[in-house]
Motif scaffolding. Structure first.
Motif, PDB file in Angstrom:
ATOM      1  N   LEU C  94      17.992  -2.451  14.795  1.00  0.00           N
ATOM      2  CA  LEU C  94      17.507  -3.828  14.700  1.00  0.00           C
ATOM      3  C   LEU C  94      18.559  -4.822  15.140  1.00  0.00           C
ATOM      4  O   LEU C  94      18.250  -5.855  15.725  1.00  0.00           O
ATOM      5  N   THR C  95      19.825  -4.512  14.847  1.00  0.00           N
ATOM      6  CA  THR C  95      20.858  -5.489  15.168  1.00  0.00           C
ATOM      7  C   THR C  95      21.194  -5.511  16.650  1.00  0.00           C
ATOM      8  O   THR C  95      21.731  -6.488  17.126  1.00  0.00           O
ATOM      9  N   ARG C  98      18.044  -6.254  20.598  1.00  0.00           N
ATOM     10  CA  ARG C  98      17.655  -7.500  21.244  1.00  0.00           C
ATOM     11  C   ARG C  98      18.577  -7.805  22.414  1.00  0.00           C
ATOM     12  O   ARG C  98      18.289  -8.636  23.244  1.00  0.00           O
ATOM     13  N   ARG C  99      19.699  -7.120  22.428  1.00  0.00           N
ATOM     14  CA  ARG C  99      20.646  -7.329  23.529  1.00  0.00           C
ATOM     15  C   ARG C  99      20.267  -6.437  24.693  1.00  0.00           C
ATOM     16  O   ARG C  99      19.783  -5.328  24.513  1.00  0.00           O
ATOM     17  N   ARG C 101      22.249  -5.105  27.206  1.00  0.00           N
ATOM     18  CA  ARG C 101      23.123  -4.077  27.751  1.00  0.00           C
ATOM     19  C   ARG C 101      23.146  -2.823  26.906  1.00  0.00           C
ATOM     20  O   ARG C 101      23.273  -2.876  25.692  1.00  0.00           O
ATOM     21  N   SER C 102      23.068  -1.660  27.572  1.00  0.00           N
ATOM     22  CA  SER C 102      23.143  -0.422  26.819  1.00  0.00           C
ATOM     23  C   SER C 102      24.553  -0.227  26.266  1.00  0.00           C
ATOM     24  O   SER C 102      24.749   0.481  25.289  1.00  0.00           O
ATOM     25  N   ASP C 103      25.555  -0.884  26.878  1.00  0.00           N
ATOM     26  CA  ASP C 103      26.918  -0.797  26.349  1.00  0.00           C
ATOM     27  C   ASP C 103      26.971  -1.244  24.898  1.00  0.00           C
ATOM     28  O   ASP C 103      27.674  -0.675  24.084  1.00  0.00           O
ATOM     29  N   TYR C 104      26.228  -2.318  24.604  1.00  0.00           N
ATOM     30  CA  TYR C 104      26.350  -2.904  23.282  1.00  0.00           C
ATOM     31  C   TYR C 104      25.860  -1.951  22.212  1.00  0.00           C
ATOM     32  O   TYR C 104      26.438  -1.863  21.138  1.00  0.00           O
ATOM     33  N   ALA C 106      25.854   1.311  22.470  1.00  0.00           N
ATOM     34  CA  ALA C 106      26.848   2.380  22.386  1.00  0.00           C
ATOM     35  C   ALA C 106      28.041   1.929  21.551  1.00  0.00           C
ATOM     36  O   ALA C 106      28.509   2.649  20.663  1.00  0.00           O
ATOM     37  N   ILE C 107      28.512   0.707  21.820  1.00  0.00           N
ATOM     38  CA  ILE C 107      29.672   0.193  21.093  1.00  0.00           C
ATOM     39  C   ILE C 107      29.350   0.049  19.609  1.00  0.00           C
ATOM     40  O   ILE C 107      30.108   0.483  18.742  1.00  0.00           O
ATOM     41  N   THR C 108      28.201  -0.554  19.337  1.00  0.00           N
ATOM     42  CA  THR C 108      27.871  -0.798  17.936  1.00  0.00           C
ATOM     43  C   THR C 108      27.685   0.502  17.170  1.00  0.00           C
ATOM     44  O   THR C 108      28.109   0.607  16.015  1.00  0.00           O
ATOM     45  N   ASP C 190      12.763  -3.779  31.880  1.00  0.00           N
ATOM     46  CA  ASP C 190      12.078  -5.024  32.236  1.00  0.00           C
ATOM     47  C   ASP C 190      10.684  -4.741  32.775  1.00  0.00           C
ATOM     48  O   ASP C 190       9.718  -5.416  32.424  1.00  0.00           O
ATOM     49  N   ASP C 335      19.460  -0.109  33.705  1.00  0.00           N
ATOM     50  CA  ASP C 335      20.246  -1.116  33.018  1.00  0.00           C
ATOM     51  C   ASP C 335      20.246  -2.410  33.772  1.00  0.00           C
ATOM     52  O   ASP C 335      20.192  -2.447  34.983  1.00  0.00           O
TER      53      ASP C 335
END
Ligand SMILES: Nc1ncnc2c1ncn2[C@@H]1O[C@H](COP(=O)(O)OP(=O)(O)OP(=O)(O)O)[C@@H](O)[C@H]1O
Ligand SMILES: [Mg+2]
Lengths: 258, 290, 336
Positions: C94-95, C98-99, C101-104, C106-108, C190, C335
């Motif tokens: 959930l957090t 909404r972003r 990038r798939s990076d985000y 992975a990072i989170t 998209d 991406d």
């Protein structure tokens, strides 16, 4: 119900800035049911941004988008699509590692087996609907001349074939209004006339269009009415001939392509 | 109150370490346009290289550090070229690039374990006696870390604003396509970026190891998430944002340590989540770059 | 014979568990294109939850501390483990979804994994800290009178049943428009949204489902091993499951099971019986280098893995299934 006079698509004072760039600056225009409306303008005029705002891929800073008499401004892209507002992208966005027919099938509206639960429990109904959709998809592939490519992965298609595939998806999705962002880009003259007649046929079957296009020949053949954008603003609108007379348009756009 | 001042002092030390690491990570993230999950292990490798130079080659610590920084710049650029290069040239999707860096992380960590074993080691350095500055207690080592980090940040600033390669790095980071159109070839820029990343990672790793007074093969990996928090807080690809992010995360972690010492780094995760929810473009807003 | 049987049975049990885990991760990574770098944390959540639900209260004076201790009978702990792991997976998703990038993500996920590790290690009251939980009884062992050293005799059948169930779910997904839509999200989010797919909800659902499957794998692990502690869920563990998926064939359920056999059954279980050379950590280190290297090589030379993505077409009037192959490195511009 006083709004019954609203056109199929009504864009009201929509605005979108990227950092300092006003890509779309308080634009208002509309598309009425049944027409093919052109949207032209020089590179960077904000046409694709406008398409993104209408389709819901982009969120506007202010203004409203009305579609089929509903205010869809706050709707996400998928909800607008379900209401019959479909689009293509300036760069073809097929699903590259799915087959051509899968690409078309994916556009089918209201698929029963599209949730985990129904995929597990409603398998018979799902299969029946899928067979129906499959038949319709094969028919559309035949219409668009893609039958031979049915089981190929979409990334193997040529640029022009991808454009046809996008149109087939729009037809499969039972669009009310299709936003086409430069459907002729990278398409050979031969294929061009075939796409023009496809769009005509789709119009005849009840789909309205907003057509972003640089080629004024195509615009002239298809569009009864043309909207001209430049630097994020709507300069003018009218028939292609009326627009050619407009001094500002000549300076801002037609002058370039003379 | 004194405790708070002391925490802020420690926060500056953590922020200094973090700034070195975060600037190195964000530069590469911005220029290459994918996150590097092996970054923590590059830090650790730099630490072990420095350590090997001081113990096995009996070099003076400062000299060993310089040699290791230079060597790691080369090693990182070479590994990136050899392993990431083929995938990038083939235009592999981001998902695959992320997996490759994840695999590199495991390999580098295993190399460290294989060569140096799993035990903790420590640098033997003078300057562990704290000095008093009013209520603030900081060791000469900590002061050196802060000073060194500031010097490095100024150097990065000069690199990015005064040198051709630095300006090109910024251009590619801001808009790869535009940079390409204006005639900037990305390849040398990418190589230079990886080299700088390796150098900064080593500086950051050694600072971290010295500050923590001991290190083990898990050093960098355990710290990586804090670095990512600073990077995202500052906005991906924005070195000045990363410095600011490092400062915020450094201070927050040390202040929180007053109450929850064992979870101090985990606060970085809370910061990260908040940023993602509230301000995904980072503290310093930018156009269209998310 | 009598010494080899337990060895093979143990290896077999691990393969079953990893086959389950691979199917779950395949749904996320292989099918939907979600990069979850802390998949194994959800295995740990499942293991701990199932552990403390199966165990009774910590014995007085033992120094152990953990929550719950409800002594629940089989299969309730496994079910609840799946639910809790899925819940946490959903919260994490959930957090970040909404972003763009798939990076985000992975990072989170990586960050969340580190934090979960810290919390479990440091708050001893939760799952007994660094020592972890141990002495978890094997389900049904007492019912069938199975001796404690032969717990695989009950767990292998249980594991096989669960594997069959998980496989069936994944197979139904493959056969349905749902699976096709998930693949469309992987291939281009998209475009999927532009054709009416609620990508946010679909990705959320896959995160929950995949993590719930991880939780089931974790529950089986703790019931088999009898113990679980923080050293069992370091980042490497997640990579091992990825290795099974990538080597086996992302997007193909049978492929990833094959991958689980190779990575867990052959490489990892096999390396346990290699002679120790040098330091104790040397053999595992070399093994991990091999796994990491293999993954990178396969990603480059054979991105389809051992068995490429194939899927039978649902709507084809029952003639055939289509073998669908991807070209190297062309998994699309999923991406933005
Ligand atoms: N994501 C973005 N971030 C920043 N600026 C953007 C973004 N998208 C568009 N722009 C800017 O907005 C302006 C309008 O762009 P847009 O793509 O809508 O133009 P267009 O009319 O479709 O042009 P073309 O005919 O070349 O396709 C341009 O100046 C462009 O640089
Ligand atoms: Mg455009």
């Amino acid at each position: 119900m006083t709004s019954s006079s609203r056109p199929l698509l009504d864009v009201v004072q929509v605005h979108k800035a990227f950092g300092g760039v006003e890509a779309v600056a308080d634009c208002s225009f509309n598309v009425v049911e049944g027409e093919i409306c052109g949207l032209i303008g020089p590179n960077g005029a904000g046409k694709s941004t406008a398409v993104g705002l209408i389709g819901g891929a982009l969120r506007g800073d202010r203004g409203q988008v009305w579609f089929a008499e509903q205010d869809v401004t706050s709707w996400p892209a998928h909800r607008r699509a379900r209401a019959g507002l479909l689009r293509t992208f300036q760069l073809s966005q097929e699903w590259p590692n799915l087959t051509v027919i899968e690409n078309v099938l994916l556009a089918a509206p209201e698929q029963i087996g599209e949730t985990l639960w129904s995929a597990l429990s409603a398998r018979r109904r799902m299969r029946r609907q899928e067979e129906e959709n499959w038949g319709r998809a094969e028919h559309l592939l035949a219409v668009f001349g893609l039958t031979a490519l049915r089981d190929q992965l979409a990334w193997t298609l040529s640029g022009g074939q991808k454009r046809l595939l996008e149109l087939a998806r729009i037809a499969m999705g039972r669009a009310k209004l299709a936003l086409l962002d430069e459907p002729m880009a990278g398409v050979s003259p031969a294929l061009r006339s075939s796409i023009i007649s496809q769009i005509r046929d789709m119009q005849a079957s009840g789909i309205s269009f907003l057509l972003v296009e640089h080629d004024l020949g195509v615009v002239g053949e298809l569009c009864s009415r043309v909207i001209v954008m430049a630097a994020g603003r709507v300069l003018t609108e009218g028939t292609l001939d009326e627009i050619r007379q407009h001094p500002e348009v000549a300076a801002a756009y037609l002058g370039v392509s003379r | 109150m004194n405790e708070l001042i002391q925490a802020i002092g420690f926060g500056l030390v953590t922020a200094s370490v973090l700034a070195l690491a975060a600037v190195g990570l964000t530069l590469q993230f911005g220029v290459t346009n994918y996150a590097n999950f092996a970054y923590g292990d590059i830090m650790t490798l730099g630490v072990y290289l420095t350590w090997a130079l001081t113990t096995t080659a009996h070099l003076n610590f400062a000299i060993a550090l310089v040699v290791a920084v230079v060597a790691m710049a080369g090693i990182t650029a070479a590994v990136a070229e050899g392993v990431m290069g083929p995938f990038v040239r083939r235009r592999s999707p981001t998902v695959v690039l992320l997996m490759v860096t994840f695999g590199l992380s495991l390999i580098l960590n295993s190399v460290i374990l294989a060569i140096w074993g799993a035990n903790s080691d420590a640098f033997q350095l003078p300057g562990t006696q704290p000095l008093h500055f009013g209520p603030l207690l900081l060791t000469p080592i900590q002061l050196t870390i802060i000073g060194g980090s500031i010097v490095a940040m100024v150097a990065i600033h000069l690199l990015l604003t005064r040198t051709g390669i630095g300006k090109r790095m910024r251009a590619v980071s801001d808009n790869r396509d535009l940079a390409r159109v204006s005639g900037i070839s990305p390849t040398p820029v990418v190589r230079a970026t990886w080299a700088i990343t390796g150098a900064l990672a080593t500086l950051a790793g050694v600072s971290l190891a010295v500050e923590a007074s001991q290190f083990s093969p898990g050093l960098g990996e355990g710290f990586l998430f804090v670095i990512f928090a600073a990077v995202i807080l500052g906005g991906v690809g924005r070195p000045y944002g990363a410095m600011l992010g490092a400062l915020v995360v450094g201070l927050v972690t040390e202040v929180v340590a007053l109450w929850l010492p064992q979870y101090k780094l985990d606060v970085a995760f809370v910061v990260l989540i908040l940023v993602l929810l509230l301000r995904p473009q980072g503290l310093i807003a930018s156009a269209g770059k998310v | 014979m009598s010494t080899l049987l337990p060895i093979f049975a143990t290896a077999f049990m691990y393969v079953i568990i990893y086959a389950i885990l691979s199917i779950g991760l395949n749904l996320q990574y292989g099918v939907t294109g979600i990069v979850n770098f802390t998949y194994y944390t959800f295995v740990a959540i499942g293991a701990y939850v199932a552990g403390v639900l199966t165990l009774g209260k910590p014995p007085a004076g033992s120094g152990e501390t953990y929550i719950l201790g409800l002594n629940l009978p089989f299969p309730i702990p496994i079910v609840l483990a799946a639910l809790v792991a899925g819940l946490f997976g959903g919260l994490l998703a959930l957090t970040v979804f909404r972003r763009l990038r798939s990076d985000y993500l992975a990072i989170t996920t990586l960050c969340a994994g580190t934090v979960a590790f810290d919390i479990v290690t440091n708050s001893t009251g939760l799952f007994n800290g660094p020592n972890g939980i141990y002495g978890v009884p094997t389900p049904l062992a007492s019912t069938f009178g199975v001796p404690p050293q032969n717990t695989y005799m009950v767990l292998i059948p249980i594991g096989l049943v669960i594997l069959a169930l998980v496989w069936w779910v994944a197979h139904c997904i493959d056969l349905s428009p749902y699976g096709r839509t998930l693949r469309a999200i992987r291939e281009g989010r998209d475009a999927a949204a532009a054709f009416g797919k609620n990508t946010l909800r679909l990705q959320l659902g896959v995160m929950i489902l995949g993590c719930a499957i991880a939780g089931i794998g974790g529950a089986l692990t703790v019931e088999f091993v009898g113990a679980f502690n923080p050293s069992a869920f370091e980042t490497v563990e997640t990579f091992v499951v990825y290795a099974a998926v990538i080597l086996g064939g992302p997007g193909n359920n049978l492929g990833v099971i094959l991958g689980a056999v190779l990575v867990q059954g052959v490489i990892i279980q096999g390396s346990l019986y290699l002679p120790t050379i040098g330091a104790e950590s040397l053999v595992p280190a070399i093994r991990n280098m091999v796994i990491g290297g293999m993954v990178i090589l396969v990603l480059y030379f054979r991105p389809r893995g051992m068995v490429g993505e194939t899927r039978p077409q649902l709507g084809v009037p029952r003639r055939r299934g289509l073998g669908v192959r991807s070209a190297p490195g062309s998994r699309g511009e999923a991406d933005s």
